[in-house]
Design a protein around this motif. Structure first.
Motif, PDB file in Angstrom:
ATOM      1  N   PHE A   1       3.441  -9.563  -5.103  1.00  0.00           N
ATOM      2  CA  PHE A   1       3.856  -8.330  -5.580  1.00  0.00           C
ATOM      3  C   PHE A   1       5.427  -8.466  -5.892  1.00  0.00           C
ATOM      4  O   PHE A   1       6.336  -9.254  -5.204  1.00  0.00           O
ATOM      5  CB  PHE A   1       3.901  -7.274  -4.476  1.00  0.00           C
ATOM      6  CG  PHE A   1       4.435  -5.866  -4.732  1.00  0.00           C
ATOM      7  CD1 PHE A   1       3.754  -5.053  -5.299  1.00  0.00           C
ATOM      8  CD2 PHE A   1       5.782  -5.617  -4.466  1.00  0.00           C
ATOM      9  CE1 PHE A   1       4.405  -3.678  -5.504  1.00  0.00           C
ATOM     10  CE2 PHE A   1       6.188  -4.453  -4.554  1.00  0.00           C
ATOM     11  CZ  PHE A   1       5.591  -3.280  -5.333  1.00  0.00           C
TER      12      PHE A   1
ATOM     13  N   ALA B   1       1.783   6.609  -6.924  1.00  0.00           N
ATOM     14  CA  ALA B   1       0.856   7.477  -7.351  1.00  0.00           C
ATOM     15  C   ALA B   1       0.846   8.957  -7.119  1.00  0.00           C
ATOM     16  O   ALA B   1       0.591   9.904  -7.792  1.00  0.00           O
ATOM     17  CB  ALA B   1      -0.585   6.959  -6.604  1.00  0.00           C
TER      18      ALA B   1
ATOM     19  N   LEU C   1       2.686   1.639  -3.641  1.00  0.00           N
ATOM     20  CA  LEU C   1       1.642   2.199  -4.477  1.00  0.00           C
ATOM     21  C   LEU C   1       1.472   3.815  -4.165  1.00  0.00           C
ATOM     22  O   LEU C   1       1.358   4.380  -5.027  1.00  0.00           O
ATOM     23  CB  LEU C   1       0.574   1.347  -4.476  1.00  0.00           C
ATOM     24  CG  LEU C   1       0.804  -0.108  -5.203  1.00  0.00           C
ATOM     25  CD1 LEU C   1      -0.335  -0.866  -5.240  1.00  0.00           C
ATOM     26  CD2 LEU C   1       1.653  -0.158  -6.443  1.00  0.00           C
TER      27      LEU C   1
ATOM     28  N   VAL D   1      -4.664   5.355  -4.657  1.00  0.00           N
ATOM     29  CA  VAL D   1      -4.421   4.261  -3.470  1.00  0.00           C
ATOM     30  C   VAL D   1      -5.619   4.714  -2.272  1.00  0.00           C
ATOM     31  O   VAL D   1      -5.387   5.978  -2.151  1.00  0.00           O
ATOM     32  CB  VAL D   1      -3.213   4.157  -3.238  1.00  0.00           C
ATOM     33  CG1 VAL D   1      -2.972   3.310  -2.178  1.00  0.00           C
ATOM     34  CG2 VAL D   1      -2.262   3.762  -4.531  1.00  0.00           C
TER      35      VAL D   1
ATOM     36  N   VAL E   1      -6.683   1.351 -11.091  1.00  0.00           N
ATOM     37  CA  VAL E   1      -5.386   1.994 -11.962  1.00  0.00           C
ATOM     38  C   VAL E   1      -5.975   1.655 -13.384  1.00  0.00           C
ATOM     39  O   VAL E   1      -6.889   0.909 -13.878  1.00  0.00           O
ATOM     40  CB  VAL E   1      -4.371   1.175 -11.862  1.00  0.00           C
ATOM     41  CG1 VAL E   1      -4.526  -0.425 -12.151  1.00  0.00           C
ATOM     42  CG2 VAL E   1      -3.084   1.644 -12.960  1.00  0.00           C
TER      43      VAL E   1
ATOM     44  N   PHE F   1      -6.296  -0.461  -4.455  1.00  0.00           N
ATOM     45  CA  PHE F   1      -5.956   0.511  -5.394  1.00  0.00           C
ATOM     46  C   PHE F   1      -6.866   0.298  -6.757  1.00  0.00           C
ATOM     47  O   PHE F   1      -7.379  -0.774  -7.146  1.00  0.00           O
ATOM     48  CB  PHE F   1      -4.352   0.305  -5.838  1.00  0.00           C
ATOM     49  CG  PHE F   1      -4.285  -0.953  -6.342  1.00  0.00           C
ATOM     50  CD1 PHE F   1      -4.033  -0.990  -8.045  1.00  0.00           C
ATOM     51  CD2 PHE F   1      -3.836  -1.968  -5.760  1.00  0.00           C
ATOM     52  CE1 PHE F   1      -3.677  -2.168  -8.427  1.00  0.00           C
ATOM     53  CE2 PHE F   1      -3.650  -3.464  -6.328  1.00  0.00           C
ATOM     54  CZ  PHE F   1      -3.680  -3.514  -7.727  1.00  0.00           C
TER      55      PHE F   1
ATOM     56  N   ARG G   1       0.903  -1.214   0.016  1.00  0.00           N
ATOM     57  CA  ARG G   1      -0.028   0.152   0.027  1.00  0.00           C
ATOM     58  C   ARG G   1       0.776   1.379  -0.010  1.00  0.00           C
ATOM     59  O   ARG G   1       0.762   2.216  -0.854  1.00  0.00           O
ATOM     60  CB  ARG G   1      -0.868  -0.223   1.330  1.00  0.00           C
ATOM     61  CG  ARG G   1      -1.838   1.060   1.352  1.00  0.00           C
ATOM     62  CD  ARG G   1      -2.589   1.127   2.659  1.00  0.00           C
ATOM     63  NE  ARG G   1      -3.241  -0.034   2.821  1.00  0.00           N
ATOM     64  CZ  ARG G   1      -2.961  -0.844   3.791  1.00  0.00           C
ATOM     65  NH1 ARG G   1      -1.937  -0.591   4.511  1.00  0.00           N
ATOM     66  NH2 ARG G   1      -3.618  -2.159   3.953  1.00  0.00           N
TER      67      ARG G   1
ATOM     68  N   ILE H   1       2.006  -7.279 -10.288  1.00  0.00           N
ATOM     69  CA  ILE H   1       1.208  -7.615  -9.278  1.00  0.00           C
ATOM     70  C   ILE H   1       0.080  -8.556  -9.549  1.00  0.00           C
ATOM     71  O   ILE H   1      -0.708  -8.262 -10.581  1.00  0.00           O
ATOM     72  CB  ILE H   1       0.506  -6.222  -8.815  1.00  0.00           C
ATOM     73  CG1 ILE H   1       1.195  -5.240  -8.486  1.00  0.00           C
ATOM     74  CG2 ILE H   1      -0.545  -6.471  -7.862  1.00  0.00           C
ATOM     75  CD1 ILE H   1       0.638  -3.756  -8.487  1.00  0.00           C
TER      76      ILE H   1
ATOM     77  N   ASP I   1       9.118  -6.823  -7.656  1.00  0.00           N
ATOM     78  CA  ASP I   1       9.867  -5.662  -8.390  1.00  0.00           C
ATOM     79  C   ASP I   1      11.086  -6.364  -8.835  1.00  0.00           C
ATOM     80  O   ASP I   1      12.224  -6.452  -8.316  1.00  0.00           O
ATOM     81  CB  ASP I   1      10.272  -4.512  -7.412  1.00  0.00           C
ATOM     82  CG  ASP I   1      10.812  -3.508  -7.895  1.00  0.00           C
ATOM     83  OD1 ASP I   1      11.435  -3.621  -9.360  1.00  0.00           O
ATOM     84  OD2 ASP I   1      11.214  -2.304  -7.479  1.00  0.00           O
TER      85      ASP I   1
ATOM     86  N   LEU J   1      -3.490   5.824 -11.270  1.00  0.00           N
ATOM     87  CA  LEU J   1      -3.340   5.137  -9.977  1.00  0.00           C
ATOM     88  C   LEU J   1      -3.892   5.849  -8.764  1.00  0.00           C
ATOM     89  O   LEU J   1      -3.177   7.064  -8.368  1.00  0.00           O
ATOM     90  CB  LEU J   1      -1.908   4.743  -9.956  1.00  0.00           C
ATOM     91  CG  LEU J   1      -1.509   3.836  -8.816  1.00  0.00           C
ATOM     92  CD1 LEU J   1      -2.418   2.781  -8.712  1.00  0.00           C
ATOM     93  CD2 LEU J   1       0.043   3.594  -8.564  1.00  0.00           C
TER      94      LEU J   1
ATOM     95  N   LEU K   1       2.994  -2.771 -13.872  1.00  0.00           N
ATOM     96  CA  LEU K   1       2.986  -1.137 -13.871  1.00  0.00           C
ATOM     97  C   LEU K   1       4.132  -0.711 -14.092  1.00  0.00           C
ATOM     98  O   LEU K   1       5.079  -0.851 -13.275  1.00  0.00           O
ATOM     99  CB  LEU K   1       2.512  -0.902 -12.416  1.00  0.00           C
ATOM    100  CG  LEU K   1       1.181  -1.335 -11.774  1.00  0.00           C
ATOM    101  CD1 LEU K   1       0.935  -0.774 -10.429  1.00  0.00           C
ATOM    102  CD2 LEU K   1      -0.152  -1.027 -12.761  1.00  0.00           C
TER     103      LEU K   1
END
Length: 214
Positions: A104, A28, A24, A76, A83, A81, A21, A40, A106, A74, A67
């Motif tokens: 999640f 945003a 994101l 949140v 988007v 969220f 949270r 995600i 990266d 986006l 994303l």
């Protein structure tokens, strides 16, 4: 074994969803920093997930969104969220509660989180027995040229444990060098080989011969 009445597992998952949270919410406001981008995964059947019927028919159980380049608006909140994404060139809006998020990831820094999502009908406070997770595979996606921001459901790849290194074998022991023979004394050897000269044999003269000579 003592029953966990505090439900540490639930508390930990809630805390980690708070991490998603926060990440994101910052994106945003300020956008994606550097090379960071997110995969995600979420349960499309979870209550509160809002999708078009076209997308839900295409991904009836789970989907993974990217994303990176092609997303907008986006927003949140404390619970989820929203988007905008492009699916095969068609723009759509998705609403995903954080409780529906399953993964999640990266890829830019190899950071990932995985969550258990409770389905409808499961009693609160009860957990399903842990199942052996399937080996996750993350397929690379070129989001700069891709027309669709949805990829096949994927979880972050886990690097295999390094193979054990075989211990070095001790070097073969060199053969003992033969000790050099001391130089032989040629003269001494020659002296050993030579036999001592035999004394000359005495001539025996009989007494008669001696008397005749005298």
């Amino acid at each position: 074994m003592t029953q966990d009445l505090i439900r540490y597992d639930v508390l930990v998952q809630d805390a980690l969803r708070g991490v998603v949270r926060k990440i994101l919410a910052e994106v945003a406001q300020t956008g994606l920093p550097g090379q960071h981008h997110f995969y995600i995964s979420f349960d499309t059947q979870h209550p509160g997930v809002r999708l078009s019927s076209r997308i839900r028919a295409r991904y009836p159980e789970e989907m993974t969104i990217v994303l990176q380049h092609q997303f907008w608006d986006l927003t949140v909140t404390d619970h989820g969220f929203e988007v905008g994404l492009s699916f095969s060139g068609i723009p759509e809006k998705l609403l995903v509660p954080f409780v529906a998020v399953k993964g999640f990831f990266d890829p830019s820094v190899q950071f990932g989180l995985q969550f258990e999502v409770a389905r409808e009908g499961e009693a609160k406070g009860e957990t399903k027995p842990a199942e052996a997770p399937a080996k996750p595979v993350l397929k690379p996606v070129d989001t700069e040229t891709a027309q669709d921001d949805v990829v096949a459901p994927a979880l972050p790849a886990i690097a295999p444990a390094p193979a054990p290194v075989e211990p070095l074998k001790p070097a073969a022991k060199l053969a003992d060098k033969a000790e050099p023979k001391p130089e032989t004394d040629v003269k001494a050897d020659a002296a050993k080989d030579e036999k001592p000269a035999e004394p000359p044999k005495a001539t025996v003269v009989s007494l008669d011969q001696f008397r005749k000579k005298t």
